[in-house]
Design a protein around this motif. Structure first.
Motif, mmCIF file in Angstrom:
data_model
loop_
_atom_site.group_PDB
_atom_site.id
_atom_site.type_symbol
_atom_site.label_atom_id
_atom_site.label_comp_id
_atom_site.label_asym_id
_atom_site.label_seq_id
_atom_site.Cartn_x
_atom_site.Cartn_y
_atom_site.Cartn_z
ATOM 1 N N ALA A 193 33.092 41.465 43.241
ATOM 2 C CA ALA A 193 33.172 41.822 44.665
ATOM 3 C C ALA A 193 33.438 43.316 44.836
ATOM 4 O O ALA A 193 32.842 43.964 45.713
ATOM 5 C CB ALA A 193 34.252 41.001 45.364
ATOM 6 N N MET A 194 34.309 43.874 43.994
ATOM 7 C CA MET A 194 34.608 45.308 44.086
ATOM 8 C C MET A 194 33.376 46.148 43.719
ATOM 9 O O MET A 194 33.096 47.148 44.366
ATOM 10 C CB MET A 194 35.801 45.669 43.203
ATOM 11 C CG MET A 194 37.110 45.111 43.744
ATOM 12 S SD MET A 194 38.516 45.430 42.665
ATOM 13 C CE MET A 194 38.892 47.096 43.134
ATOM 14 N N LYS A 195 32.642 45.713 42.703
ATOM 15 C CA LYS A 195 31.420 46.435 42.321
ATOM 16 C C LYS A 195 30.381 46.376 43.432
ATOM 17 O O LYS A 195 29.622 47.319 43.632
ATOM 18 C CB LYS A 195 30.858 45.878 41.022
ATOM 19 C CG LYS A 195 31.657 46.309 39.816
ATOM 20 C CD LYS A 195 31.132 45.727 38.532
ATOM 21 C CE LYS A 195 32.044 46.188 37.399
ATOM 22 N NZ LYS A 195 32.020 45.339 36.254
ATOM 23 N N LYS A 196 30.345 45.245 44.149
ATOM 24 C CA LYS A 196 29.416 45.098 45.278
ATOM 25 C C LYS A 196 29.960 45.757 46.555
ATOM 26 O O LYS A 196 29.294 45.785 47.568
ATOM 27 C CB LYS A 196 29.155 43.607 45.557
ATOM 28 C CG LYS A 196 28.316 42.901 44.527
ATOM 29 C CD LYS A 196 28.209 41.423 44.902
ATOM 30 C CE LYS A 196 27.054 40.736 44.256
ATOM 31 N NZ LYS A 196 25.806 40.915 44.968
ATOM 32 N N ARG A 197 31.203 46.225 46.478
ATOM 33 C CA ARG A 197 31.882 46.857 47.620
ATOM 34 C C ARG A 197 31.963 45.912 48.828
ATOM 35 O O ARG A 197 31.705 46.291 49.964
ATOM 36 C CB ARG A 197 31.196 48.164 47.996
ATOM 37 C CG ARG A 197 31.237 49.183 46.897
ATOM 38 C CD ARG A 197 30.466 50.426 47.286
ATOM 39 N NE ARG A 197 30.238 51.267 46.133
ATOM 40 C CZ ARG A 197 30.915 52.374 45.863
ATOM 41 N NH1 ARG A 197 31.875 52.765 46.644
ATOM 42 N NH2 ARG A 197 30.634 53.077 44.795
ATOM 43 N N ILE A 198 32.336 44.667 48.526
ATOM 44 C CA ILE A 198 32.509 43.655 49.577
ATOM 45 C C ILE A 198 33.988 43.303 49.628
ATOM 46 O O ILE A 198 34.594 42.969 48.616
ATOM 47 C CB ILE A 198 31.687 42.385 49.296
ATOM 48 C CG1 ILE A 198 30.202 42.736 49.140
ATOM 49 C CG2 ILE A 198 31.870 41.380 50.424
ATOM 50 C CD1 ILE A 198 29.365 41.563 48.671
ATOM 51 N N SER A 199 34.551 43.357 50.809
ATOM 52 C CA SER A 199 35.982 43.085 50.924
ATOM 53 C C SER A 199 36.243 41.743 51.610
ATOM 54 O O SER A 199 35.360 41.143 52.224
ATOM 55 C CB SER A 199 36.682 44.216 51.676
ATOM 56 O OG SER A 199 36.225 44.267 52.996
ATOM 57 N N TYR A 200 37.477 41.328 51.492
ATOM 58 C CA TYR A 200 38.002 40.113 52.120
ATOM 59 C C TYR A 200 39.510 40.281 52.114
ATOM 60 O O TYR A 200 40.052 41.165 51.451
ATOM 61 C CB TYR A 200 37.565 38.854 51.349
ATOM 62 C CG TYR A 200 37.872 38.934 49.884
ATOM 63 C CD1 TYR A 200 39.107 38.540 49.390
ATOM 64 C CD2 TYR A 200 36.944 39.451 48.984
ATOM 65 C CE1 TYR A 200 39.406 38.647 48.055
ATOM 66 C CE2 TYR A 200 37.237 39.565 47.642
ATOM 67 C CZ TYR A 200 38.467 39.154 47.182
ATOM 68 O OH TYR A 200 38.775 39.273 45.855
ATOM 69 N N GLU A 201 40.193 39.404 52.826
ATOM 70 C CA GLU A 201 41.650 39.519 52.901
ATOM 71 C C GLU A 201 42.348 38.872 51.702
ATOM 72 O O GLU A 201 43.217 39.464 51.080
ATOM 73 C CB GLU A 201 42.143 38.886 54.196
ATOM 74 C CG GLU A 201 43.622 39.068 54.445
ATOM 75 C CD GLU A 201 44.009 38.490 55.781
ATOM 76 O OE1 GLU A 201 44.767 37.506 55.788
ATOM 77 O OE2 GLU A 201 43.544 39.014 56.814
ATOM 78 N N SER A 202 41.973 37.635 51.395
ATOM 79 C CA SER A 202 42.613 36.913 50.296
ATOM 80 C C SER A 202 41.758 35.718 49.897
ATOM 81 O O SER A 202 40.813 35.354 50.609
ATOM 82 C CB SER A 202 44.015 36.435 50.701
ATOM 83 O OG SER A 202 43.929 35.518 51.777
#
Length: 134
Positions: free
Chosen positions: A56-65
């Motif tokens: 997810a970090m490599k794809k630069r996609i965020s979420y809360e938890s």
């Protein structure tokens, strides 16, 4: 090669302590202790989440938890390996659902513990998106 090591100490009953580089855990069947499959399912969830987070970090996609629930069933035959394991992921306040679905699918392929367990058990997963406060 990455060598990992933990130490365990048990008394004559099934009461012991796991000593790991970053912390310890009490093992047993009493309240407040972890049984072997608790640790196995916890290891699976930890590895899967760590791998998912990396993707997810490599794809630069965020979420809360993310909340993970691991459920499984052991066979009755000896050796009583796992018959099946299911992982349910609840992703809170995601940025891009499709990207996170892809990230989770990749995590199941790259998580070494998921792959290891898949050699003896049918592995399944589901991902659900939760929007808190909306």
């Amino acid at each position: 090669m990455s060598v990992k090591e933990v130490a365990l100490k048990f008394n004559y009953a099934f009461e012991g302590t796991l000593y790991a580089p970053n912390g310890n855990a009490e093992i047993g069947v009493k309240e407040g202790t972890l049984a072997p499959y608790d640790m196995l399912f916890g290891a699976l969830a930890g590895c899967l989440y760590s791998t998912f987070l990396d993707v997810a970090m490599k794809k630069r996609i965020s979420y809360e938890s993310v909340d993970l629930l691991v459920t499984g069933e052991k066979r009755n035959e000896i050796p009583s390996t796992l018959k099946w394991v299911h992982v349910k992921a609840l992703v809170h306040n995601p940025e891009k659902e499709l990207g996170l679905e892809q990230a989770f699918e990749l995590a199941t392929r790259f998580c070494s513990i998921y792959e290891t367990i898949s050699k003896v058990a049918k592995m399944t997963y589901e991902i659900e998106f939760v929007y808190d406060g909306t």
